[in-house]
Write an enzyme that holds these catalytic residues in place. Structure first.
Site, PDB file in Angstrom:
ATOM      1  N   ILE A   1      34.386 -13.431  54.037  1.00  0.00           N
ATOM      2  CA  ILE A   1      35.551 -13.830  54.821  1.00  0.00           C
ATOM      3  C   ILE A   1      35.170 -14.854  55.888  1.00  0.00           C
ATOM      4  O   ILE A   1      35.908 -15.812  56.143  1.00  0.00           O
ATOM      5  CB  ILE A   1      36.208 -12.590  55.450  1.00  0.00           C
ATOM      6  CG1 ILE A   1      36.852 -11.727  54.352  1.00  0.00           C
ATOM      7  CG2 ILE A   1      37.244 -12.988  56.495  1.00  0.00           C
ATOM      8  CD1 ILE A   1      37.329 -10.373  54.835  1.00  0.00           C
TER       9      ILE A   1
ATOM     10  N   ASN B   1      23.030 -14.026  59.679  1.00  0.00           N
ATOM     11  CA  ASN B   1      22.075 -12.993  60.048  1.00  0.00           C
ATOM     12  C   ASN B   1      20.669 -13.338  59.573  1.00  0.00           C
ATOM     13  O   ASN B   1      19.732 -13.415  60.362  1.00  0.00           O
ATOM     14  CB  ASN B   1      22.506 -11.638  59.484  1.00  0.00           C
ATOM     15  CG  ASN B   1      21.578 -10.509  59.891  1.00  0.00           C
ATOM     16  OD1 ASN B   1      20.891 -10.585  60.899  1.00  0.00           O
ATOM     17  ND2 ASN B   1      21.537  -9.455  59.099  1.00  0.00           N
TER      18      ASN B   1
ATOM     19  N   ASN C   1      33.705 -11.745  63.498  1.00  0.00           N
ATOM     20  CA  ASN C   1      33.800 -11.338  62.103  1.00  0.00           C
ATOM     21  C   ASN C   1      32.586 -10.558  61.603  1.00  0.00           C
ATOM     22  O   ASN C   1      32.718  -9.729  60.707  1.00  0.00           O
ATOM     23  CB  ASN C   1      33.998 -12.587  61.229  1.00  0.00           C
ATOM     24  CG  ASN C   1      33.793 -12.312  59.768  1.00  0.00           C
ATOM     25  OD1 ASN C   1      34.622 -11.701  59.107  1.00  0.00           O
ATOM     26  ND2 ASN C   1      32.657 -12.754  59.232  1.00  0.00           N
TER      27      ASN C   1
ATOM     28  N   SER D   1      39.219  -6.202  61.864  1.00  0.00           N
ATOM     29  CA  SER D   1      39.256  -4.762  61.655  1.00  0.00           C
ATOM     30  C   SER D   1      39.170  -4.486  60.157  1.00  0.00           C
ATOM     31  O   SER D   1      38.470  -5.182  59.425  1.00  0.00           O
ATOM     32  CB  SER D   1      40.543  -4.190  62.271  1.00  0.00           C
ATOM     33  OG  SER D   1      40.645  -2.800  62.016  1.00  0.00           O
ATOM     34  N   SER D   2      39.898  -3.498  59.703  1.00  0.00           N
ATOM     35  CA  SER D   2      39.907  -3.128  58.290  1.00  0.00           C
ATOM     36  C   SER D   2      41.149  -2.306  58.006  1.00  0.00           C
ATOM     37  O   SER D   2      41.659  -1.599  58.893  1.00  0.00           O
ATOM     38  CB  SER D   2      38.657  -2.296  57.950  1.00  0.00           C
ATOM     39  OG  SER D   2      38.782  -1.702  56.672  1.00  0.00           O
TER      40      SER D   2
ATOM     41  N   TYR E   1      32.874   4.111  59.471  1.00  0.00           N
ATOM     42  CA  TYR E   1      33.328   2.717  59.466  1.00  0.00           C
ATOM     43  C   TYR E   1      34.788   2.589  59.874  1.00  0.00           C
ATOM     44  O   TYR E   1      35.139   1.765  60.738  1.00  0.00           O
ATOM     45  CB  TYR E   1      33.112   2.130  58.067  1.00  0.00           C
ATOM     46  CG  TYR E   1      33.558   0.701  57.921  1.00  0.00           C
ATOM     47  CD1 TYR E   1      32.749  -0.349  58.349  1.00  0.00           C
ATOM     48  CD2 TYR E   1      34.787   0.388  57.346  1.00  0.00           C
ATOM     49  CE1 TYR E   1      33.149  -1.671  58.212  1.00  0.00           C
ATOM     50  CE2 TYR E   1      35.194  -0.930  57.201  1.00  0.00           C
ATOM     51  CZ  TYR E   1      34.382  -1.952  57.635  1.00  0.00           C
ATOM     52  OH  TYR E   1      34.785  -3.246  57.497  1.00  0.00           O
TER      53      TYR E   1
ATOM     54  N   LYS F   1      36.492   0.617  63.283  1.00  0.00           N
ATOM     55  CA  LYS F   1      37.441  -0.486  63.204  1.00  0.00           C
ATOM     56  C   LYS F   1      38.731  -0.149  63.963  1.00  0.00           C
ATOM     57  O   LYS F   1      39.369  -1.047  64.534  1.00  0.00           O
ATOM     58  CB  LYS F   1      37.736  -0.823  61.739  1.00  0.00           C
ATOM     59  CG  LYS F   1      36.572  -1.514  61.044  1.00  0.00           C
ATOM     60  CD  LYS F   1      36.185  -2.809  61.756  1.00  0.00           C
ATOM     61  CE  LYS F   1      35.256  -3.667  60.950  1.00  0.00           C
ATOM     62  NZ  LYS F   1      34.915  -4.933  61.637  1.00  0.00           N
TER      63      LYS F   1
ATOM     64  N   VAL G   1      38.162  -6.184  49.748  1.00  0.00           N
ATOM     65  CA  VAL G   1      37.963  -7.574  49.368  1.00  0.00           C
ATOM     66  C   VAL G   1      36.733  -7.671  48.467  1.00  0.00           C
ATOM     67  O   VAL G   1      35.696  -7.046  48.726  1.00  0.00           O
ATOM     68  CB  VAL G   1      37.786  -8.467  50.616  1.00  0.00           C
ATOM     69  CG1 VAL G   1      37.558  -9.915  50.222  1.00  0.00           C
ATOM     70  CG2 VAL G   1      39.005  -8.348  51.520  1.00  0.00           C
TER      71      VAL G   1
ATOM     72  N   THR H   1      33.741  -9.038  47.722  1.00  0.00           N
ATOM     73  CA  THR H   1      32.611  -9.808  48.244  1.00  0.00           C
ATOM     74  C   THR H   1      31.348  -8.980  48.024  1.00  0.00           C
ATOM     75  O   THR H   1      31.386  -7.915  47.400  1.00  0.00           O
ATOM     76  CB  THR H   1      32.765 -10.099  49.749  1.00  0.00           C
ATOM     77  OG1 THR H   1      32.637  -8.858  50.476  1.00  0.00           O
ATOM     78  CG2 THR H   1      34.103 -10.735  50.061  1.00  0.00           C
TER      79      THR H   1
END
Length: 259
Positions: free
Chosen positions: A23, A43, A101, A150-151, A164, A168, A197, A199
């Site tokens: 994202i 990172n 993000n 967030s999520s 998790y 969020k 998503v 990814t």
């Protein structure tokens, strides 16, 4: 740090954490297509960051990639100095947009969750956006924009997300407080909550596990899993002038999952 010396006076500038993949990557590129220059972080994978930078430049924007591990709060002062240097190289002193993000996944259940994992998720998902935004406040232009990530898991539940998801949810509460306290500077703060998503996040679980992929699609009104290209445009739009009166809002970008 890779940089250019040309001035970008008059162009908007965004900082996007975790901008080398998923994202964050799509956000950097969507902003570039809108003429927004980016300072984005990665990172560990500098090669991927360099690819994103090259694509942003190809789109007509300027871009600088900086390494940052958001869980390492002790490095934030040095990071802010590098941001100042990057801005100076462009002939400006302030940036306009911040997208918090960067994140990591946790598959811990409530029963199996440990103190160490709680601490690690807190450091990345709450402590980092809180303290990094604090550190960057002197460099954000009045009238700027902040988007936190967030999520959907802050609204609905899914097995193995007992650490998790609540982290969020805390980000969503933080967003409202940030919006209130930064209001006198006309800085808006909103939160985008992606659904599942496809990814490499969480080990590529949504993208690569056929059972998870199908389960998500079956519980989504639009009948498929999300893609980074579904979310990046929303973040970029929220940062634009057209959304200047939208503030302290949670926007779920999930195709109608679990409704």
């Amino acid at each position: 740090m890779t940089t250019t010396s040309a001035k970008c006076t008059g162009s908007k500038i965004a900082i996007v954490t975790g901008g080398s993949r998923g994202i964050g990557r799509d956000t950097v590129l969507r902003l570039a297509a809108r003429g927004v220059n980016s300072i984005f972080t990665y990172n560990a994978n500098q090669a991927e960051a360099d690819k994103v930078r090259a694509l942003a430049i190809e789109a007509g924007a300027k871009a600088i990639a900086l390494q940052l591990s958001v869980e390492r709060v002790a490095t934030f002062d040095a990071f802010v100095m590098r941001v100042r240097e990057a801005l100076d190289s462009w002939g400006v002193k302030r940036f306009d947009y911040l997208v918090n993000n960067a994140g990591t996944s946790s598959g811990a259940s409530f029963e199996a969750g440990t103190e160490a994992e709680l601490d690690a998720q807190f450091a990345v998902h709450f402590k980092a956006p809180f303290l990094l935004t604090q550190k960057l406040l002197p460099l954000i232009s009045d009238g700027g924009r902040i988007v936190n990530i967030s999520s959907g898991l802050a609204r609905f539940t899914f097995p193995g997300r007992a650490i998790y998801g609540p982290m969020k949810a805390a980000v969503e509460a933080l967003t409202r407080y940030m919006a209130l306290e930064l209001g006198p500077r006309r800085i808006t703060v909103n939160v985008v909550a992606p659904g599942a998503v496809a990814t490499d996040f969480s080990g590529g679980m949504v993208r690569d596990n056929p059972q998870v992929h199908k389960a998500v699609a079956d519980h989504t009104a639009l009948g498929r899993v999300g893609l980074p290209t579904d979310v990046g445009p929303v973040i970029a739009a929220l940062l634009s002038d057209e959304f200047g009166w939208v503030n302290a809002q949670r926007i779920e970008v999930a195709g109608g999952i679990q409704i």
